[in-house]
Design a protein around this motif. Structure first.
Motif, PDB file in Angstrom:
ATOM      1  N   MET A   1       0.815  -1.199   0.000  1.00 20.93           N
ATOM      2  CA  MET A   1       0.000   0.000   0.000  1.00 20.93           C
ATOM      3  C   MET A   1       0.854   1.255   0.000  1.00 20.93           C
ATOM      4  N   THR A   2       2.099   1.163   0.444  1.00 20.36           N
ATOM      5  CA  THR A   2       2.951   2.352   0.455  1.00 20.36           C
ATOM      6  C   THR A   2       3.413   2.738  -0.946  1.00 20.36           C
ATOM      7  N   ALA A   3       3.337   1.827  -1.904  1.00 24.19           N
ATOM      8  CA  ALA A   3       3.758   2.111  -3.273  1.00 24.19           C
ATOM      9  C   ALA A   3       2.570   2.390  -4.196  1.00 24.19           C
ATOM     10  N   LEU A   4       1.364   2.278  -3.692  1.00 26.27           N
ATOM     11  CA  LEU A   4       0.170   2.478  -4.506  1.00 26.27           C
ATOM     12  C   LEU A   4       0.058   3.936  -4.944  1.00 26.27           C
ATOM     13  N   ASP A   5      -0.158   4.143  -6.236  1.00 28.07           N
ATOM     14  CA  ASP A   5      -0.284   5.491  -6.776  1.00 28.07           C
ATOM     15  C   ASP A   5      -1.606   5.564  -7.524  1.00 28.07           C
ATOM     16  N   LEU A   6      -2.521   6.378  -7.041  1.00 19.85           N
ATOM     17  CA  LEU A   6      -3.841   6.512  -7.645  1.00 19.85           C
ATOM     18  C   LEU A   6      -4.094   7.968  -8.013  1.00 19.85           C
ATOM     19  N   PRO A   7      -4.987   8.210  -8.976  1.00 19.09           N
ATOM     20  CA  PRO A   7      -5.269   9.591  -9.386  1.00 19.09           C
ATOM     21  C   PRO A   7      -5.888  10.422  -8.259  1.00 19.09           C
ATOM     22  N   THR A   8      -5.593  11.698  -8.246  1.00 21.12           N
ATOM     23  CA  THR A   8      -6.153  12.635  -7.271  1.00 21.12           C
ATOM     24  C   THR A   8      -7.671  12.672  -7.407  1.00 21.12           C
ATOM     25  N   GLY A   9      -8.354  12.697  -6.255  1.00 22.12           N
ATOM     26  CA  GLY A   9      -9.800  12.819  -6.238  1.00 22.12           C
ATOM     27  C   GLY A   9     -10.545  11.609  -6.769  1.00 22.12           C
ATOM     28  N   SER A  10      -9.992  10.430  -6.624  1.00 20.64           N
ATOM     29  CA  SER A  10     -10.592   9.223  -7.179  1.00 20.64           C
ATOM     30  C   SER A  10     -11.734   8.643  -6.352  1.00 20.64           C
ATOM     31  N   PHE A  11     -11.762   8.914  -5.040  1.00 17.72           N
ATOM     32  CA  PHE A  11     -12.672   8.186  -4.163  1.00 17.72           C
ATOM     33  C   PHE A  11     -13.449   9.105  -3.231  1.00 17.72           C
ATOM     34  N   ASP A  12     -14.653   8.675  -2.898  1.00 18.45           N
ATOM     35  CA  ASP A  12     -15.438   9.342  -1.856  1.00 18.45           C
ATOM     36  C   ASP A  12     -14.972   8.892  -0.481  1.00 18.45           C
ATOM     37  N   ALA A  13     -14.416   7.679  -0.404  1.00 21.77           N
ATOM     38  CA  ALA A  13     -13.919   7.148   0.870  1.00 21.77           C
ATOM     39  C   ALA A  13     -12.791   6.168   0.612  1.00 21.77           C
ATOM     40  N   VAL A  14     -11.854   6.137   1.527  1.00 17.93           N
ATOM     41  CA  VAL A  14     -10.778   5.148   1.562  1.00 17.93           C
ATOM     42  C   VAL A  14     -10.807   4.583   2.978  1.00 17.93           C
ATOM     43  N   ALA A  29       3.294   8.883   7.437  1.00 14.83           N
ATOM     44  CA  ALA A  29       2.937  10.269   7.103  1.00 14.83           C
ATOM     45  C   ALA A  29       2.754  10.438   5.598  1.00 14.83           C
ATOM     46  N   ALA A  30       3.675   9.890   4.813  1.00 17.56           N
ATOM     47  CA  ALA A  30       3.557   9.993   3.354  1.00 17.56           C
ATOM     48  C   ALA A  30       2.324   9.240   2.859  1.00 17.56           C
ATOM     49  N   LEU A  31       2.025   8.095   3.462  1.00 19.73           N
ATOM     50  CA  LEU A  31       0.842   7.334   3.081  1.00 19.73           C
ATOM     51  C   LEU A  31      -0.426   8.121   3.378  1.00 19.73           C
ATOM     52  N   PHE A  32      -0.518   8.735   4.568  1.00 23.53           N
ATOM     53  CA  PHE A  32      -1.700   9.529   4.912  1.00 23.53           C
ATOM     54  C   PHE A  32      -1.859  10.720   3.962  1.00 23.53           C
ATOM     55  N   THR A  33      -0.757  11.311   3.549  1.00 25.27           N
ATOM     56  CA  THR A  33      -0.808  12.417   2.596  1.00 25.27           C
ATOM     57  C   THR A  33      -1.349  11.937   1.256  1.00 25.27           C
ATOM     58  N   ARG A  34      -0.868  10.779   0.788  1.00 27.62           N
ATOM     59  CA  ARG A  34      -1.369  10.228  -0.473  1.00 27.62           C
ATOM     60  C   ARG A  34      -2.847   9.892  -0.376  1.00 27.62           C
ATOM     61  N   ILE A  35      -3.268   9.279   0.727  1.00 26.16           N
ATOM     62  CA  ILE A  35      -4.683   8.945   0.905  1.00 26.16           C
ATOM     63  C   ILE A  35      -5.527  10.209   0.838  1.00 26.16           C
ATOM     64  N   THR A  36      -5.069  11.282   1.451  1.00 25.69           N
ATOM     65  CA  THR A  36      -5.792  12.557   1.406  1.00 25.69           C
ATOM     66  C   THR A  36      -5.962  13.029  -0.033  1.00 25.69           C
ATOM     67  N   ARG A  37      -4.928  12.887  -0.852  1.00 31.35           N
ATOM     68  CA  ARG A  37      -5.018  13.292  -2.259  1.00 31.35           C
ATOM     69  C   ARG A  37      -5.999  12.426  -3.037  1.00 31.35           C
ATOM     70  N   TRP A  38      -6.087  11.134  -2.712  1.00 32.14           N
ATOM     71  CA  TRP A  38      -6.988  10.229  -3.421  1.00 32.14           C
ATOM     72  C   TRP A  38      -8.455  10.581  -3.187  1.00 32.14           C
ATOM     73  N   LEU A  39      -8.737  11.256  -2.075  1.00 30.34           N
ATOM     74  CA  LEU A  39     -10.119  11.561  -1.724  1.00 30.34           C
ATOM     75  C   LEU A  39     -10.645  12.771  -2.478  1.00 30.34           C
ATOM     76  N   ARG A  40     -11.907  12.699  -2.856  1.00 30.34           N
ATOM     77  CA  ARG A  40     -12.596  13.862  -3.413  1.00 30.34           C
ATOM     78  C   ARG A  40     -12.837  14.848  -2.285  1.00 30.34           C
ATOM     79  N   PRO A  41     -13.089  16.122  -2.571  1.00 30.87           N
ATOM     80  CA  PRO A  41     -13.400  17.077  -1.501  1.00 30.87           C
ATOM     81  C   PRO A  41     -14.561  16.573  -0.641  1.00 30.87           C
ATOM     82  N   GLY A  42     -14.375  16.625   0.664  1.00 31.26           N
ATOM     83  CA  GLY A  42     -15.385  16.127   1.596  1.00 31.26           C
ATOM     84  C   GLY A  42     -15.339  14.630   1.803  1.00 31.26           C
TER      85      GLY A  42
END
Length: 70
Positions: A1-14, A29-42
């Motif tokens: 999961m630390t190497a997973l790269d997904l597009p920004t704003g891809s998900f409503d929830a992770v 910390a880097a993983l949490f930052t990436r997860i934040t980017r994967w989420l849509r606003p809200g």
């Protein structure tokens, strides 16, 4: 999961239920930052994180192995 790269704003929830505790703490910390980017606003990130003094990986012996957290 630390190497997973997904597009920004891809998900409503992770979600992550007791999985992040099985990786060393340094990349959290880097993983949490990436997860934040994967989420849509809200978006939501429900997670259950383990607590304890271990770092998630035991490095003694011939190869690292994941520790079970209790």
């Amino acid at each position: 999961m630390t190497a997973l790269d997904l597009p920004t704003g891809s998900f409503d929830a992770v979600t992550a239920f007791y999985s992040i505790g099985h990786i060393p703490r340094r990349p959290h910390a880097a993983l949490f930052t990436r997860i934040t980017r994967w989420l849509r606003p809200g978006g939501w990130f429900p997670a259950a994180l383990a607590c304890g003094s271990t770092d998630g990986v035991e490095t003694t012996g011939s190869a690292p192995r994941v520790l079970q957290q209790s």
